[in-house]
Design an enzyme around this catalytic site. Structure first.
Site, PDB file in Angstrom:
ATOM      1  N   HIS A 188      48.727 -27.936   3.200  1.00  0.00           N
ATOM      2  CA  HIS A 188      49.448 -26.898   3.945  1.00  0.00           C
ATOM      3  C   HIS A 188      48.929 -25.491   3.659  1.00  0.00           C
ATOM      4  O   HIS A 188      49.198 -24.567   4.411  1.00  0.00           O
ATOM      5  CB  HIS A 188      50.962 -27.020   3.751  1.00  0.00           C
ATOM      6  CG  HIS A 188      51.485 -26.450   2.478  1.00  0.00           C
ATOM      7  ND1 HIS A 188      51.386 -27.097   1.281  1.00  0.00           N
ATOM      8  CD2 HIS A 188      52.129 -25.286   2.209  1.00  0.00           C
ATOM      9  CE1 HIS A 188      51.948 -26.363   0.333  1.00  0.00           C
ATOM     10  NE2 HIS A 188      52.406 -25.252   0.872  1.00  0.00           N
ATOM     11  N   HIS A 250      45.069 -27.275  -2.956  1.00  0.00           N
ATOM     12  CA  HIS A 250      45.313 -25.953  -2.364  1.00  0.00           C
ATOM     13  C   HIS A 250      44.276 -24.904  -2.802  1.00  0.00           C
ATOM     14  O   HIS A 250      43.670 -24.238  -1.979  1.00  0.00           O
ATOM     15  CB  HIS A 250      46.713 -25.451  -2.729  1.00  0.00           C
ATOM     16  CG  HIS A 250      47.829 -26.389  -2.331  1.00  0.00           C
ATOM     17  ND1 HIS A 250      47.742 -27.225  -1.244  1.00  0.00           N
ATOM     18  CD2 HIS A 250      49.051 -26.599  -2.869  1.00  0.00           C
ATOM     19  CE1 HIS A 250      48.874 -27.926  -1.141  1.00  0.00           C
ATOM     20  NE2 HIS A 250      49.684 -27.560  -2.124  1.00  0.00           N
TER      21      HIS A 250
HETATM   22  C1  BG6 Z   1      53.219 -28.143  -2.956  1.00  0.00           C
HETATM   23  C2  BG6 Z   1      53.393 -28.528  -4.398  1.00  0.00           C
HETATM   24  O1  BG6 Z   1      52.084 -28.773  -2.432  1.00  0.00           O
HETATM   25  O2  BG6 Z   1      53.080 -26.753  -2.850  1.00  0.00           O
HETATM   26  C3  BG6 Z   1      54.567 -27.788  -5.013  1.00  0.00           C
HETATM   27  O3  BG6 Z   1      53.599 -29.916  -4.503  1.00  0.00           O
HETATM   28  C4  BG6 Z   1      54.477 -26.314  -4.757  1.00  0.00           C
HETATM   29  O4  BG6 Z   1      54.619 -28.041  -6.403  1.00  0.00           O
HETATM   30  C5  BG6 Z   1      54.192 -26.011  -3.294  1.00  0.00           C
HETATM   31  O5  BG6 Z   1      55.698 -25.745  -5.141  1.00  0.00           O
HETATM   32  C6  BG6 Z   1      53.899 -24.553  -3.093  1.00  0.00           C
HETATM   33  O6  BG6 Z   1      53.794 -24.271  -1.732  1.00  0.00           O
HETATM   34  P1  BG6 Z   1      54.034 -22.794  -1.221  1.00  0.00           P
HETATM   35  O7  BG6 Z   1      53.691 -22.873   0.232  1.00  0.00           O
HETATM   36  O8  BG6 Z   1      55.449 -22.462  -1.496  1.00  0.00           O
HETATM   37  O9  BG6 Z   1      53.094 -21.930  -1.997  1.00  0.00           O
END
Ligand code: BG6
Length: 484
Positions: A188, A250
């Protein structure tokens, strides 16, 4: 064909991901007219035996979003909920999937009358252990059967395996059932506005072209911080740890976009080809360039083993062995239960040669891209301190999205990515070879951690993480600058 009836099937409909991310994203797309009611139907599938009405009631609270929703919002929501049907069944037997297929087909007949193709999007909001049986059942029972064309696509989420071997295994099993263009692996972070902006920034601006290399850049930091711990999902987290949860996917994806060469075009395959090359150029990680941490209290979670060695913080230096980046450390850092919630990229430039201002003490040029919260890009630079004296001070050229794009609502990552899956655009999804290359980088380190060869250093919740991480960063060449 991109017209005709569209069925979105959310598997794991009562789980956390579905409630918190998938359905809200679908609702927002619906509100913006991307899921027209005369074409679209949404199905929830899970094991729990509940009625359509019960699922709708459960989702209601997650979709309300605002404290005092406008009459329009409430009306949209009740119309949207009416598009959702629920089918219960197990994940590994044909019975439930056959019923699901029947429901989908009925709806297709209803909506298509005699023309139009049918599109089926299966969103697996499920743990990866059930991906293989679920994919098998979809393949066997639920494929699009329209003579008039259309498609069947599946969307999967991380954790996509635990290491190179398990990921490859999973890929192979799914690869036997679906072709690569049918598979959408979501990361994402690739749906975030400022991540999507990286390509434009780098390749549409003359400013950056000559500077973006080892001659000018001293080091790059890609940082993720959260100011809360793993409460409520300790069981999941303990099995994976921060490297698998955040860094291997990520932050590494962000690194690819920061470091890659210019793609031949904007075609998804051209972009992904360049990302794979970056990953393949990363040198093996050295133990002395890794700092792990675990916050005090992490093990108090009843779902976390008392002697858990799982890191909730990690700082890792990656080195890219190519002409552009040799000698430039990329410091990837992620932590839970820290002092703030923030994700940013900091590109730090080298000192000015033959400096006549002694401006060095003010700090270096730094280009910061803040992914969240409050999206922004700013350039830290040295200017003359305004006034009668000739002295220097560090200041910023600041592009804050909230100010500059006041009237633009920045879409949620999931909204964008789901729309891409419907449109068939793979640009912001992870290709199989990319995934493999990402696991290749981290698997040896992960195995050493799993074997207890590298231990996390305890840190205080609400702190910056272990002090050793700051030392590692300084050793890699990062100079703390003033300002923000
Ligand atoms: C997720 C993780 O992929 O991303 C989580 O599993 C994390 O641990 C989250 O909190 C963070 O996403 P964002 O979009 O809030 O930075």
């Amino acid at each position: 064909s991109e017209t005709g009836c569209l069925s979105v099937i959310v598997l794991g409909a009562s789980g956390d991901l579905a409630k918190k991310k998938t359905f809200p994203a679908l609702f927002n797309l619906y509100r913006q007219g991307f899921l027209p009611a005369d074409e679209v139907h949404i199905f929830g599938y899970a094991r729990t035996k509940i009625s359509d009405e019960e699922l709708r009631n459960r989702l209601h609270g997650y979709l309300i979003q605002e404290k005092n929703p406008s009459p329009q919002h409430s009306e949209d929501l009740s119309k949207f909920l009416q598009l959702i049907k629920y089918v219960s069944g197990s994940y590994d037997t044909e019975e439930g999937f056959k019923r699901l297929d029947k429901e989908i087909s009925q709806h297709e007949i209803l909506k298509n009358s005699s023309e139009g193709s049918s599109r089926r999007l299966f969103y697996l909001a499920l743990p990866p252990s059930v991906y293989p049986p679920v994919c098998k059942m979809i393949r066997k029972c639920c494929m699009n059967k329209s003579d008039l064309g259309g498609w069947t696509r599946i969307v999967v989420e991380k954790p996509f395996g635990k290491d190179l071997e398990s990921a490859e295994n999973l890929s192979a099993q799914i690869g036997e059932l679906f072709d690569e263009p049918q598979i959408y692996r979501i990361d994402h972070y690739l749906g975030k506005e400022l991540v999507q902006n990286l390509l434009v920034l780098r390749f549409a601006n003359r400013f950056f072209l000559p500077l973006w290399n080892r001659d000018n850049i001293d080091n790059v930091q890609i940082v993720f911080r959260e100011d809360f711990g793993t409460e409520g999902r300790g069981g999941y987290f303990d099995e994976y740890g921060i490297i698998r949860d955040i860094i291997q996917n990520h932050l590494l994806q962000v690194l690819c976009l920061v470091a890659m060469e210019k793609p031949v075009s904007l075609k998804p395959e051209h972009i992904r080809d360049e990302k794979v090359k970056v990953l393949q150029s990363v040198l093996p990680i050295k133990d002395e360039e890794v700092v792990l941490g675990q916050y005090h209290g992490y093990r108090d979670d009843p779902t976390v083993p008392d002697l858990s060695n799982t890191p909730t913080f990690a700082s890792v230096v990656l080195r890219i062995h190519n002409e552009r980046w040799e000698g430039v450390p990329f410091i990837l850092k992620a932590g839970k239960a820290l002092n703030s919630r923030k994700a940013e990229i900091r590109v730090q430039f080298k000192d000015v040669p033959g400096d006549i201002f002694k401006s060095k003490k003010q700090g270096r040029n730094e280009f910061v891209i803040r992914l969240q919260p409050s999206e922004a890009m700013y350039m830290k630079l040295t200017v003359k301190q305004p006034g009668l004296e000739m002295s220097t001070v560090q200041s910023e050229l600041d592009l804050s999205y909230r100010q500059r794009y006041q009237d633009v609502a920045i879409p949620e990552a999931y909204e964008r990515l789901i729309l891409d899956t419907i449109r068939g655009d793979q640009q912001h999804f992870v290709r199989r070879d990319e995934l493999r290359a990402a696991w290749e980088i981290f698997t040896p380190l992960l195995h050493r951690i799993d074997n207890g060869e590298i231990k996390p250093i305890p840190y205080r919740p609400g702190s910056r993480g272990p002090a050793e991480a700051d030392e590692l960063q300084a050793k890699a060449g990062y100079v703390q600058t003033h300002g923000y």
